[in-house]
Structure formats: structure tokens, C-alpha cells
Design an enzyme around this catalytic site. Structure first.
Site, PDB file in Angstrom:
ATOM      1  N   ARG A  56       0.819  -1.205   0.000  1.00  0.00           N
ATOM      2  CA  ARG A  56       0.000   0.000   0.000  1.00  0.00           C
ATOM      3  C   ARG A  56       0.857   1.261   0.000  1.00  0.00           C
ATOM      4  O   ARG A  56       2.014   1.246   0.415  1.00  0.00           O
ATOM      5  CB  ARG A  56      -0.927   0.019   1.221  1.00  0.00           C
ATOM      6  CG  ARG A  56      -2.024  -1.026   1.200  1.00  0.00           C
ATOM      7  CD  ARG A  56      -2.914  -0.929   2.430  1.00  0.00           C
ATOM      8  NE  ARG A  56      -2.178  -1.235   3.664  1.00  0.00           N
ATOM      9  CZ  ARG A  56      -1.752  -0.331   4.522  1.00  0.00           C
ATOM     10  NH1 ARG A  56      -1.982   0.963   4.311  1.00  0.00           N
ATOM     11  NH2 ARG A  56      -1.090  -0.677   5.616  1.00  0.00           N
ATOM     12  N   LYS A 197      -8.684  -2.377   0.519  1.00  0.00           N
ATOM     13  CA  LYS A 197      -8.582  -1.548   1.710  1.00  0.00           C
ATOM     14  C   LYS A 197      -9.348  -0.232   1.572  1.00  0.00           C
ATOM     15  O   LYS A 197      -9.776   0.340   2.573  1.00  0.00           O
ATOM     16  CB  LYS A 197      -7.111  -1.273   2.044  1.00  0.00           C
ATOM     17  CG  LYS A 197      -6.381  -2.501   2.581  1.00  0.00           C
ATOM     18  CD  LYS A 197      -7.080  -3.110   3.801  1.00  0.00           C
ATOM     19  CE  LYS A 197      -6.279  -4.239   4.417  1.00  0.00           C
ATOM     20  NZ  LYS A 197      -6.999  -4.905   5.529  1.00  0.00           N
ATOM     21  N   HIS A 216     -10.686  -4.507  12.078  1.00  0.00           N
ATOM     22  CA  HIS A 216      -9.612  -5.108  11.281  1.00  0.00           C
ATOM     23  C   HIS A 216      -9.198  -6.399  11.974  1.00  0.00           C
ATOM     24  O   HIS A 216      -8.243  -6.436  12.744  1.00  0.00           O
ATOM     25  CB  HIS A 216      -8.442  -4.125  11.181  1.00  0.00           C
ATOM     26  CG  HIS A 216      -7.389  -4.556  10.210  1.00  0.00           C
ATOM     27  ND1 HIS A 216      -6.061  -4.244  10.367  1.00  0.00           N
ATOM     28  CD2 HIS A 216      -7.470  -5.269   9.056  1.00  0.00           C
ATOM     29  CE1 HIS A 216      -5.370  -4.737   9.363  1.00  0.00           C
ATOM     30  NE2 HIS A 216      -6.201  -5.369   8.554  1.00  0.00           N
ATOM     31  N   SER A 234      -1.301  -6.372   9.068  1.00  0.00           N
ATOM     32  CA  SER A 234      -0.851  -7.322   8.057  1.00  0.00           C
ATOM     33  C   SER A 234       0.416  -8.044   8.521  1.00  0.00           C
ATOM     34  O   SER A 234       1.361  -7.428   9.003  1.00  0.00           O
ATOM     35  CB  SER A 234      -0.581  -6.585   6.744  1.00  0.00           C
ATOM     36  OG  SER A 234      -0.069  -7.459   5.779  1.00  0.00           O
ATOM     37  N   LYS A 238      -3.337 -13.064  11.285  1.00  0.00           N
ATOM     38  CA  LYS A 238      -4.806 -13.141  11.266  1.00  0.00           C
ATOM     39  C   LYS A 238      -5.301 -14.267  10.361  1.00  0.00           C
ATOM     40  O   LYS A 238      -6.117 -15.090  10.762  1.00  0.00           O
ATOM     41  CB  LYS A 238      -5.408 -11.813  10.805  1.00  0.00           C
ATOM     42  CG  LYS A 238      -5.212 -10.649  11.728  1.00  0.00           C
ATOM     43  CD  LYS A 238      -6.095  -9.461  11.347  1.00  0.00           C
ATOM     44  CE  LYS A 238      -5.962  -9.043   9.894  1.00  0.00           C
ATOM     45  NZ  LYS A 238      -4.597  -8.649   9.514  1.00  0.00           N
ATOM     46  N   THR A 239      -4.788 -14.295   9.130  1.00  0.00           N
ATOM     47  CA  THR A 239      -5.254 -15.297   8.170  1.00  0.00           C
ATOM     48  C   THR A 239      -4.800 -16.691   8.573  1.00  0.00           C
ATOM     49  O   THR A 239      -5.581 -17.648   8.561  1.00  0.00           O
ATOM     50  CB  THR A 239      -4.735 -14.959   6.762  1.00  0.00           C
ATOM     51  OG1 THR A 239      -5.248 -13.676   6.372  1.00  0.00           O
ATOM     52  CG2 THR A 239      -5.194 -15.986   5.745  1.00  0.00           C
ATOM     53  N   ASP A 253     -10.070 -11.107   7.600  1.00  0.00           N
ATOM     54  CA  ASP A 253      -9.440  -9.781   7.700  1.00  0.00           C
ATOM     55  C   ASP A 253     -10.346  -8.642   8.162  1.00  0.00           C
ATOM     56  O   ASP A 253      -9.890  -7.763   8.880  1.00  0.00           O
ATOM     57  CB  ASP A 253      -8.839  -9.403   6.341  1.00  0.00           C
ATOM     58  CG  ASP A 253      -7.874  -8.241   6.435  1.00  0.00           C
ATOM     59  OD1 ASP A 253      -7.034  -8.226   7.357  1.00  0.00           O
ATOM     60  OD2 ASP A 253      -7.952  -7.340   5.585  1.00  0.00           O
ATOM     61  N   ARG A 317       1.378 -12.280  -2.090  1.00  0.00           N
ATOM     62  CA  ARG A 317      -0.023 -12.441  -1.671  1.00  0.00           C
ATOM     63  C   ARG A 317      -0.774 -13.437  -2.533  1.00  0.00           C
ATOM     64  O   ARG A 317      -0.452 -13.666  -3.701  1.00  0.00           O
ATOM     65  CB  ARG A 317      -0.744 -11.089  -1.772  1.00  0.00           C
ATOM     66  CG  ARG A 317      -0.259 -10.034  -0.796  1.00  0.00           C
ATOM     67  CD  ARG A 317      -0.875 -10.236   0.554  1.00  0.00           C
ATOM     68  NE  ARG A 317      -0.489  -9.198   1.513  1.00  0.00           N
ATOM     69  CZ  ARG A 317      -1.087  -9.022   2.677  1.00  0.00           C
ATOM     70  NH1 ARG A 317      -2.096  -9.786   3.025  1.00  0.00           N
ATOM     71  NH2 ARG A 317      -0.677  -8.081   3.505  1.00  0.00           N
TER      72      ARG A 317
END
Length: 526
Positions: A56, A197, A216, A234, A238-239, A253, A317
């Protein structure tokens, strides 16, 4: 033949090229290959590269400063203002740029709960970006598609570059959000994550007005219907941690928490791939197949993904529909959570791998949002960098942090939620000296927190951070639970722990009008 696409009641795009609407995944892959936008990997996924932007660009994100929203936005380095005339000027330039080009349109939703979902439209210059949008957002059925009326539109033109001097942008890249026109304008970057996002930022603005807390976080559900939330920036896990074969995945997410419970804002997953292995993360490994998108993953001579290769970026990703996860819960809704885990990748290597938080400590750490930005997740980040990201999602929060923190505090109290801090970062020393916490240990600690067995341990307050550290956890060596014991030099640990504690204190000074009990819940060091 000219095609008019309404993006707002007073704004439309006039297009003279081919307009491809709501193509299937197979059709979009065919288009992307035909246009040489990427190639097929051996596992069937479509692989693309994004050039110099592999993460980003937060410094190039703007919100249009319209009078209607002036007093609702937390203006600053995260929510940078853009004047309305600047946005109008950029929109006209992007419109002219796209006029004679083929474009791809996806109509779908943000939000799995029909009561709170947002009808969206995504217009892309690239076929693979439209595939990304199709797989990441909630896909409508045929009947829903007939009635679909978008309330927000993303217009993405990656190969259009702004002229900073004439267009009043910081660089050639821009992510500009007009809440008045309900348009998100993206240019100058091929990184698909900006699409995802930017919609999340919109939901973070809209949902609080409906008494829904946007978060988030990832979420999953146990066999007994018990829901858990995993907050974190990130790369914090989390994933990975929410993809548990023993639990149903609600989402990886972004979620909303309403009076009825939890719902996924998306319809897909966006997993980090660096170091991915079939042994450690079988669900994610198997989810990457035809219909998925691989972003900046290196392929070998046989076009097999090399997930260990970070030569393009550490922020490799994979985007895939949540249905690719066998245990996914469809639709992505669940009850009120029983457990919340704050995930942090501590580059200092001093936070315990798991600790229980009091309600006041939970609010302190939610507001602090301490973690490390990992390499590649943002433009210019080349190695782990300690940071504080309010509510574990500062880059995506248009409103003041207190709005979200107050809502979370009320829901934790109302539903008697247990809260833990989990360090997925370094142990035995800081980044460069210690080692990343073993995933197997983290999984065991998370499992114990979720099934309640961790509550059988004895908890001792950390002498500096005050958080409550267990003395035992199933399948985890006891010495791992106390970080000071993992360092070769305890005095070096003490110095580094005090350094981090001081950073916490300095960061928290920016919060005013905070309950005194919450202020005192942070680390105590002179």
C-alpha cells in the site's frame, strides 16, 4: 458505441471501448491471459506482478474535504485532505484516460449480513484486478444482481499517473475517496490491495452510524458456535491462525460487530504467501488454485510458485474466494465472540507469547495497537519496524479512534469477552538476534485460549507491562511463556523491555480525555 456507467447521480463515465460486466472467474482469467497481464501458475492460479509498488501507499491516500463530513473525519497524516476541485479535476482526467480503453466491471457487496451490506461497483483497467475484486468481495446471486444498485464505486486506473505539480498530489500515485460522490479513485499503482482496503475504509466510516463496530480482524467459530476474533495488522497472523481445520472460518481480515453478532465484510481471503508451506498451512496452500490470484509470487521454470522467494517483495499475496477454505462458514456470519486475541509481531522480542488482559488493559492495547510493520506491506518498508497503529487498523480509520474504542469497550463488557495479547513476533532477542515465535507454539496457545484450558494456569503480572502471563500451556514449553527466560542476557532483555515500555507511554500521550484506569493499565516504568 458509447457506454454510460453511472457512478453517482450527477457523475458518469463515458466509455467507447469494450465494457465487460460481471464476467466469471474463468472468463476473467482468459481475458487477463489474452491481454498478457500475467500467467498461469502450475497450481492453476493466475499470477501477476505489480511493478515497483508491492504494498500500500498510505502517504498517497486522501479523503475529499467536503463540508458535509468536515467535523467527522480524523484529519492528519492518515486521512489527508483533498480539495473537492482537485478530486473533480482528477476524475475528469481519469475519465478521459479510460474513455477509449476496455474496462471490466464487478457488481457485488461489502458485508455478508444483508442488513448492513453495502452494494458496490468496481471498475478496472485490468482484467486480473477485476478477478481480484470478484474473489475478495461478496458475490451476488442472479436475483441479487438483477436488483443491484451500487452505493459506492471504485474506479481503478493503475497505468494512469498523476502529475503532482498540476494535479496537486504528493506523487504519481493516488487513492482518493469522495464520500459526497461515493467514488474511490485509484491511479498510479498496480497493487490490488488498494481496492480492498479502500472499501474497508468506507465501511469504517459508514458502519458506526448504524451502531456497528467495523474491525480489522479475522473471525472463526468453534463446533459449539463459539466465535473468536483475531485483531492485528498485516503479517501478524490473522489469516494463518483463523484458518483452523477444527473451526469454521467466518473471514480472514475485516468484520462488523452488530447487535446480532459478527459478520464478514468480504467474500474472500488475502493471505501472505512468503514462506507458505503445505505442512504448516494446508488450508491456505490448498485454497490457492484456479480462480485464485497470486501477486508478486516468483514462479520457477516449470511455473511452480516458489513461496520462499522474496526477491520481488516479502509481501507476496494470494487472493481467493472464502469457499476455497473447506471449513468456511457461508454466509459469513456468527454470534457474539467469547474470546478476542490481539496479535502483535513484537520486533523487540520482549512481549510474552500470550497474556491475559483486564478490561482496562484491553482498551489500552486496543488504542495502542502495537505491532511491527513487516517488510513489503507498505511502500518503503524493508525490514520489521516497530509501530503503533490505533485499533490495530489506523490506516483504514476515517473517524477518531475514540469512536471505535468506545464501541469495542461497550461490547466487551456487554458480552463478557475474554481478551488476550498474543505475540507472534520474536523471542530470545529482538529482530536480527532472536527467532520468530514457532507457529506450532502459537497455535497451541491460541487453542488453549479458545477452549478455556489456558484458564487453568496460574497468571502472574509482568513486572513492566502488567499483563497477566500464564505459567503453563498445553504443548508449549514453560520457559517459552516468560520472554526474559529465552534471552541469553537477562539484563539486555530488561533494557529492551524498558525501551519498549517507554515507547508505549510516549505514544499514549496523544490520547486525551481517556479514563484514568485505562491510562494506568499500560506499562509502568520510570
Amino acid at each position: 458505441m458509447k457506454t454510460h456507467i453511472d457512478v453517482h447521480s450527477s457523475v458518469d463515465l463515458i466509455l467507447e471501448g469494450e465494457v465487460c460486466r460481471n464476467l466469471s472467474a474463468a472468463q476473467l482469467v482468459e481475458k487477463a491471459l489474452e491481454r498478457k497481464e500475467g500467467q498461469l501458475a502450475s497450481n492453476g492460479a493466475f499470477r501477476a506482478t505489480t511493478g515497483k509498488f508491492t504494498g500500500r501507499s498510505p502517504k498517497d491516500k486522501y479523503i475529499v474535504r467536503d463540508p458535509e463530513i468536515e467535523d467527522k473525519i480524523d484529519w492528519g497524516h492518515v486521512n489527508q485532505p483533498m480539495e473537492p476541485e482537485t478530486f473533480d479535476h482528477l476524475f475528469q482526467k481519469v475519465s478521459q484516460y479510460l474513455r477509449k480503453r476496455d474496462v471490466f466491471v464487478f457488481d457485488g457487496f461489502a458485508g455478508a449480513d444483508p442488513a448492513y451490506r453495502l452494494p458496490i461497483q468496481v471498475i478496472n483497467e485490468y482484467a486480473w484486478h477485476n478477478l481480484f475484486a470478484r474473489q475478495l468481495f461478496v458475490r451476488p446471486n442472479k436475483e441479487e444482481l438483477k436488483l443491484h444498485k451500487p452505493q459506492f464505486t471504485v474506479v481503478s486506473a493503475p497505468d494512469f499517473q498523476a502529475d503532482p505539480e498540476r494535479d496537486r498530489t504528493r506523487s504519481e500515485t493516488f487513492i482518493a475517496i469522495s464520500l459526497k460522490h461515493r467514488i474511490i479513485l485509484i491511479g498510479g499503482t498496480r497493487y490490488a490491495g488498494e481496492i480492498k482496503k479502500s472499501i474497508f475504509s468506507i465501511m469504517n466510516y459508514l458502519l458506526p452510524e448504524k451502531s456497528v463496530l467495523p474491525m480489522h480482524c479475522s473471525a472463526n467459530m468453534g463446533p459449539e458456535g463459539d466465535t473468536a476474533l483475531f485483531f492485528g495488522l498485516s503479517g501478524t497472523g490473522k489469516t494463518t491462525l483463523s484458518a483452523d481445520p477444527e473451526r469454521s472460518l467466518i473471514g480472514d481480515d475485516e468484520h462488523g460487530w452488530s447487535d446480532q453478532g459478527i459478520f464478514n465484510i468480504e467474500g474472500g481471503c488475502y493471505a501472505k504467501c512468503i514462506g507458505l508451506s503445505q505442512e504448516k498451512e494446508p488450508q491456505i496452500w490448498n485454497a490457492i488454485r484456479f480462480g485464485s490470484v497470486l501477486e508478486n509470487v516468483v514462479l520457477d521454470e516449470e511455473q511452480q510458485p516458489d513461496y520462499a522467494d522474496g526477491s520481488l517483495t516479502e509481501n507476496t499475496r494470494a487472493a481467493y474466494p472464502i469457499q476455497h477454505i473447506p471449513s468456511a462458514r457461508i454466509p459469513g456470519v456468527g454470534g457474539h465472540p467469547k474470546v478476542i486475541l490481539f496479535l502483535t509481531a513484537d520486533a523487540f522480542g520482549v512481549l510474552p507469547p500470550i497474556a491475559k488482559l483486564t478490561p482496562e488493559q484491553a482498551m489500552y492495547h486496543f488504542l495502542s495497537g502495537y505491532t511491527s510493520k513487516l517488510a513489503g506491506t507498505e511502500r518503503g518498508i524493508t525490514e520489521p519496524e516497530a509501530t503503533f497503529s490505533t485499533c490495530f487498523g489506523s490506516p483504514f480509520l476515517p473517524r477518531p479512534a475514540g469512536v471505535y474504542a468506545e464501541m469495542l469497550g461497550e461490547k466487551i463488557a456487554q458480552h463478557h469477552v475474554r481478551v488476550y495479547l498474543v505475540n507472534t513476533g520474536w523471542s530470545g532477542g529482538p529482530y536480527g538476534e532472536g527467532n520468530r515465535m514457532k507457529l506450532a507454539y502459537t497455535r497451541s496457545m491460541v487453542k488453549a485460549a479458545l477452549n478455556g484450558s489456558l484458564e487453568q494456569a496460574n497468571f502472574t503480572p509482568d513486572p513492566i507491562f502488567g499483563i497477566h502471563v500464564p505459567d503453563r500451556c498445553p504443548e508449549v514449553p514453560s520457559e517459552v511463556l516468560v520472554p526474559r527466560n529465552t534471552w541469553k542476557d537477562p539484563k539486555a532483555y530488561d533494557a529492551k523491555a524498558k525501551e519498549l515500555a517507554q515507547r508505549f507511554q510516549e505514544n499514549f500521550q496523544r490520547f486525551t480525555n481517556i479514563n484514568e484506569a485505562i491510562k494506568k493499565a499500560g506499562p509502568q516504568v520510570d
